[in-house]
Motif scaffolding. Structure first.
Motif, PDB file in Angstrom:
ATOM      1  N   LEU A   1      12.528  -8.696   8.487  1.00 40.09           N
ATOM      2  CA  LEU A   1      12.156  -7.314   8.636  1.00 40.09           C
ATOM      3  C   LEU A   1      11.376  -7.079   6.951  1.00 40.09           C
ATOM      4  CD1 LEU A   1      12.246  -4.454   9.951  1.00 40.09           C
ATOM      5  CD2 LEU A   1      14.321  -4.160   8.860  1.00 40.09           C
ATOM      6  N   ARG A   2      12.022  -7.025   5.923  1.00 42.14           N
ATOM      7  CA  ARG A   2      11.520  -6.761   4.536  1.00 42.14           C
ATOM      8  C   ARG A   2      12.458  -7.671   3.663  1.00 42.14           C
ATOM      9  NH1 ARG A   2      12.214  -1.970   6.144  1.00 42.14           N
ATOM     10  NH2 ARG A   2      14.214  -1.585   4.910  1.00 42.14           N
TER      11      ARG A   2
ATOM     12  N   GLU B   1      16.569  -2.808  -2.219  1.00 40.82           N
ATOM     13  CA  GLU B   1      16.940  -2.144  -1.188  1.00 40.82           C
ATOM     14  C   GLU B   1      18.043  -1.472  -0.998  1.00 40.82           C
ATOM     15  OE1 GLU B   1      15.245  -2.285   2.013  1.00 40.82           O
ATOM     16  OE2 GLU B   1      13.482  -3.189   1.466  1.00 40.82           O
TER      17      GLU B   1
ATOM     18  N   MET C   1       9.353  -4.095  -3.223  1.00 39.02           N
ATOM     19  CA  MET C   1       8.487  -5.299  -3.501  1.00 39.02           C
ATOM     20  C   MET C   1       7.329  -5.335  -2.450  1.00 39.02           C
ATOM     21  SD  MET C   1       9.235  -6.894  -6.116  1.00 39.02           S
ATOM     22  CE  MET C   1      10.338  -7.244  -7.351  1.00 39.02           C
ATOM     23  N   LEU C   2       6.239  -5.709  -2.761  1.00 34.95           N
ATOM     24  CA  LEU C   2       5.147  -6.073  -1.783  1.00 34.95           C
ATOM     25  C   LEU C   2       4.954  -7.735  -2.017  1.00 34.95           C
ATOM     26  CD1 LEU C   2       2.828  -3.041  -2.753  1.00 34.95           C
ATOM     27  CD2 LEU C   2       4.326  -3.119  -0.775  1.00 34.95           C
TER      28      LEU C   2
ATOM     29  N   LEU D   1      -0.807  -0.801  -1.713  1.00 36.70           N
ATOM     30  CA  LEU D   1      -1.965  -2.047  -1.752  1.00 36.70           C
ATOM     31  C   LEU D   1      -1.437  -2.781  -0.460  1.00 36.70           C
ATOM     32  CD1 LEU D   1      -2.872  -3.168  -5.186  1.00 36.70           C
ATOM     33  CD2 LEU D   1      -4.287  -2.161  -3.366  1.00 36.70           C
TER      34      LEU D   1
ATOM     35  N   PRO E   1      -2.180  -6.332   0.622  1.00 31.90           N
ATOM     36  CA  PRO E   1      -2.761  -7.719   0.136  1.00 31.90           C
ATOM     37  C   PRO E   1      -3.048  -8.260   1.776  1.00 31.90           C
ATOM     38  CG  PRO E   1      -0.630  -7.692  -0.989  1.00 31.90           C
ATOM     39  CD  PRO E   1      -0.829  -6.467  -0.007  1.00 31.90           C
TER      40      PRO E   1
ATOM     41  N   LYS F   1       4.122  -2.615  11.004  1.00 25.94           N
ATOM     42  CA  LYS F   1       4.975  -3.109  12.049  1.00 25.94           C
ATOM     43  C   LYS F   1       4.987  -2.431  13.283  1.00 25.94           C
ATOM     44  CE  LYS F   1       7.880  -5.419   8.403  1.00 25.94           C
ATOM     45  NZ  LYS F   1       8.134  -4.605   7.132  1.00 25.94           N
TER      46      LYS F   1
ATOM     47  N   ASN G   1      11.142   1.417   4.692  1.00 20.46           N
ATOM     48  CA  ASN G   1      11.645   1.183   3.435  1.00 20.46           C
ATOM     49  C   ASN G   1      10.833   2.827   2.714  1.00 20.46           C
ATOM     50  OD1 ASN G   1      11.730   1.509   0.574  1.00 20.46           O
ATOM     51  ND2 ASN G   1      12.075  -0.890   0.537  1.00 20.46           N
TER      52      ASN G   1
ATOM     53  N   ILE H   1       7.750   2.546   0.276  1.00 18.78           N
ATOM     54  CA  ILE H   1       6.420   2.051   0.680  1.00 18.78           C
ATOM     55  C   ILE H   1       5.805   2.331   1.971  1.00 18.78           C
ATOM     56  CG2 ILE H   1       6.462   0.128  -1.066  1.00 18.78           C
ATOM     57  CD1 ILE H   1       7.514  -1.777   1.002  1.00 18.78           C
TER      58      ILE H   1
END
Lengths: 233, 83
Positions: free
Chosen positions: A57-58, A94, A102-103, B15, B17, B41, B69, B72
């Motif tokens: 998921l993340r 989270e 975070m990306l 952004l 990427p 997603k 989330n 973002i």
């Protein structure tokens, strides 16, 4: 001092953290399995690096709901020292214990190398054995360490001195070329407003002994121990 | 039984990427008209019951808590099937 290393399914830096606390820092340490529901008796908690729940998921999004997390959050709310390293940092984000998200690294690559960090504060539980503007060298190993937050949050992080570590060059130059992952403002590590929670992408546990090629990470653990001794449990 | 589609997308200004890399790849494939690619997603959820209104409320709660989330990402929930 008694440290707890929280172990999630997929944590893989837990043994390194345990080793450093026990063998290098000569402190008590125990693993805390994520299915436990108490952190009673611990003076400080480490959320180690790894790939909890396969980064599904993340990163950190599923670990954040592990049974242990309400106790971790409660411990942090009561002022307990919590350090999240790499995946641990992602979990703290989270969980909302630290602001931002975070990306994926801007290069799209998993980056595993030593980087230089500038110390922005030396009056915190995590940096009191370091000096402001000094440069330390610590390895990173992540695919998603590109720190992001909105403009207001970034401004408040700056205004409140919450950016403890910034990516920089060997002489402390903070320019985009020394930013390994695209993080806003070269952010490598931030604390919460109160200062008792630190999240950092670099791995201090991987460089706390000379045999590993450097011991700059030692000073972060030493700062925590020093702070716990000085300020009290 | 209800089925929902949840679309999780990166907020404007965040952004991407992955999207950038895919865009470059599409350019390499000679799709010169491609201006931007953003990757999100797509999540499918099947639910017991047939009350669409309460299901929507629950799905939004799930999205706020876990599936997206809010720092973002944005999300959109649609209930597509009722059996």
């Amino acid at each position: 001092m008694k440290f707890g290393v929280v172990v999630f399914p997929g944590s893989n830096c837990d043994a390194d953290c345990y080793h450093v606390v026990k063998e290098v820092m000569n402190q008590q340490v125990e693993y805390i399995w994520h299915k436990e529901n108490t952190v009673d008796g611990f003076d400080a908690l480490i959320l180690p690096g790894g790939f909890s729940y396969g980064d599904y998921l993340r990163t950190g999004s599923i670990a954040r709901f592990s049974p242990i997390m309400p106790s971790v959050i409660d411990f942090a709310d009561r002022g307990g020292l919590v350090i999240g390293i790499c995946n641990g940092f992602q979990i703290l984000l989270e969980a909302g214990l630290l602001p931002g998200a975070m990306l994926r690294n801007s290069s799209l690559k998993f980056i595993c190398k030593s980087v230089y960090l500038k110390i922005n504060r030396a009056d915190t539980p995590f940096t009191n054995r370091l000096k402001v503007d000094h440069v330390i060298r610590i390895p990173i190993a992540h695919g998603e360490g590109n720190y992001f937050c909105d403009e207001n949050t970034l401004q408040s992080l700056k205004d409140n001195g919450q950016i403890l570590f910034s990516y920089c060059g060997a002489d402390g130059e903070e320019s985009p070329e020394f930013n390994p992952n695209g993080s806003l403002a070269n952010i490598a590590g931030i604390s919460n407003l109160k200062g008792n929670i630190l999240g950092m992408m670099p791995h201090p546990e991987r460089c706390s002994e000379e045999i590993l090629g450097g011991r700059d990470g030692f000073y972060i653990f030493d700062s925590m121990i020093n702070w716990l001794k000085e300020v009290g449990k | 039984m209800l089925k929902a589609n949840i679309y999780v997308t990166l907020k404007n200004g965040v952004l991407d990427p992955q999207g950038e890399a895919v865009k470059k790849s599409l350019k390499v494939l000679d799709y010169g008209q491609v201006e931007e690619v953003r990757i999100g997603k797509f999540i499918e959820v099947w639910l017991e019951g047939d009350d669409r209104e309460s299901a929507l409320k629950e799905l939004e709660e799930m999205s706020d808590k876990l599936l997206a989330n809010p720092v973002i990402e944005d999300y959109r929930v649609e209930i597509v099937e009722v059996n």
